[in-house]
Design an enzyme around this catalytic site. Structure first.
Site, PDB file in Angstrom:
ATOM      1  N   ASP A  91       0.845  -1.198   0.000  1.00 47.44           N
ATOM      2  CA  ASP A  91       0.000   0.000   0.000  1.00 47.44           C
ATOM      3  C   ASP A  91       0.881   1.249   0.000  1.00 47.44           C
ATOM      4  OD1 ASP A  91      -2.158  -1.694   0.217  1.00 47.44           O
ATOM      5  OD2 ASP A  91      -2.234  -1.527   2.409  1.00 47.44           O
TER       6      ASP A  91
HETATM    7  N1  URA Z   1      -1.061  -6.005   3.924  1.00 44.86           N
HETATM    8  C1  URA Z   1      -1.611  -4.775   3.904  1.00 44.86           C
HETATM    9  O1  URA Z   1      -2.678  -4.542   4.460  1.00 44.86           O
HETATM   10  N2  URA Z   1      -0.955  -3.783   3.228  1.00 44.86           N
HETATM   11  C2  URA Z   1       0.237  -3.970   2.624  1.00 44.86           C
HETATM   12  O2  URA Z   1       0.796  -3.018   2.048  1.00 44.86           O
HETATM   13  C3  URA Z   1       0.803  -5.249   2.659  1.00 44.86           C
HETATM   14  C4  URA Z   1       0.137  -6.256   3.319  1.00 44.86           C
END
Ligand code: URA
Length: 240
Positions: free
Chosen positions: A103
């Site tokens: 993310d």
């Molecule tokens: N899980 C998440 O919620 N976000 C990420 O960026 C990676 C794994």
């Protein structure tokens, strides 16, 4: 291999563009200007330079980045700069992709490659390459929360509860979580399913490979054979 083909393979330009760069005297081969695009070059130990950027020849690109916060894992980001803007432009031209996404607000270990089979092996749940995260949470971490993550939590649109491979509290508001797969927003959704909320998320490791402590946020490096082996270790190899 002809020089213009080596340039093209490494993403310095199209066939036509690579030939034009060489003819214009803009290309250095191992530090020496070469203006004949048909020159035979040995890919072993080859270094190509254009506009002050020198890249070693790699048949396939395997690259590790310490992803900083505020960057999207997309070639067409919508709200934040792209992680690809932190890499040399030839990487994009040669087709380097993110190996799984983080993310925009997640930091830590992010892989890139133009080897489709490697990307598949690293991201397919069947290959069992674990990912380890450090999450800080809005509310204190409780025993009940750790137990739920270890036994399995039900996420929307999933047929069955999903459990962490390992889960441990690291301080009052933080926990370390290892997952065997990488579903969309998986850590945030699993923690939300326990009634808590992720505030910061950092990927510490993939397979048996830890993000190097000396790689600063935003920095990247090439990966060698030993590191690739560590990355591809399935989680069950630690059991035998
Ligand atoms: N899980 C998440 O919620 N976000 C990420 O960026 C990676 C794994």
């Amino acid at each position: 291999m002809k020089l213009y083909r080596a340039l093209q393979a490494q993403g310095f330009g199209s066939r036509k563009g690579s030939i034009a760069y060489v003819r214009a005297g803009m290309i250095e081969v191992n530090g020496v200007v070469c203006d004949d695009p048909e020159t035979e070059v040995d890919p072993v130990g080859l270094e190509l330079t254009l506009d002050g950027l020198t890249l070693p020849f790699h048949d396939k690109a395997y690259v590790l980045m310490h992803k900083p916060a505020g960057h999207e894992c997309s070639h067409h980001p919508s709200h934040h700069p792209s992680v690809f803007a932190l890499l040399p432009p030839p990487f994009v031209l040669r087709g380097v992709q993110c190996v799984g996404r983080l993310d925009q607000d997640t930091t830590g270990l992010l892989l890139f490659s133009d080897d489709g089979q490697f990307i598949h092996r690293m991201t397919s749940p069947k290959k069992g390459v674990a990912k380890r995260y450090l999450a800080t949470c809005a509310d204190p971490v409780s025993e009940a929360m750790l137990a739920a993550l270890q036994s399995g939590v039900q996420l929307n649109d999933e047929p069955a509860p999903i459990a962490a491979l390992a889960c441990e509290q690291t301080d009052a508001h933080s926990l370390r979580l290892t997952l065997s797969e990488g579903k969309y927003h998986q850590v945030k959704r699993m923690i939300a399913a326990t009634g808590n909320r992720v505030v910061t998320l950092h990927r510490e490791a993939i397979g048996d490979f830890d993000l190097p402590a000396d790689l600063a946020p935003g920095a990247w490096c090439w990966l060698g054979d030993d590191e690739l082996k560590q990355l591809e270790q399935p989680w069950w190899s630690a059991m035998s």
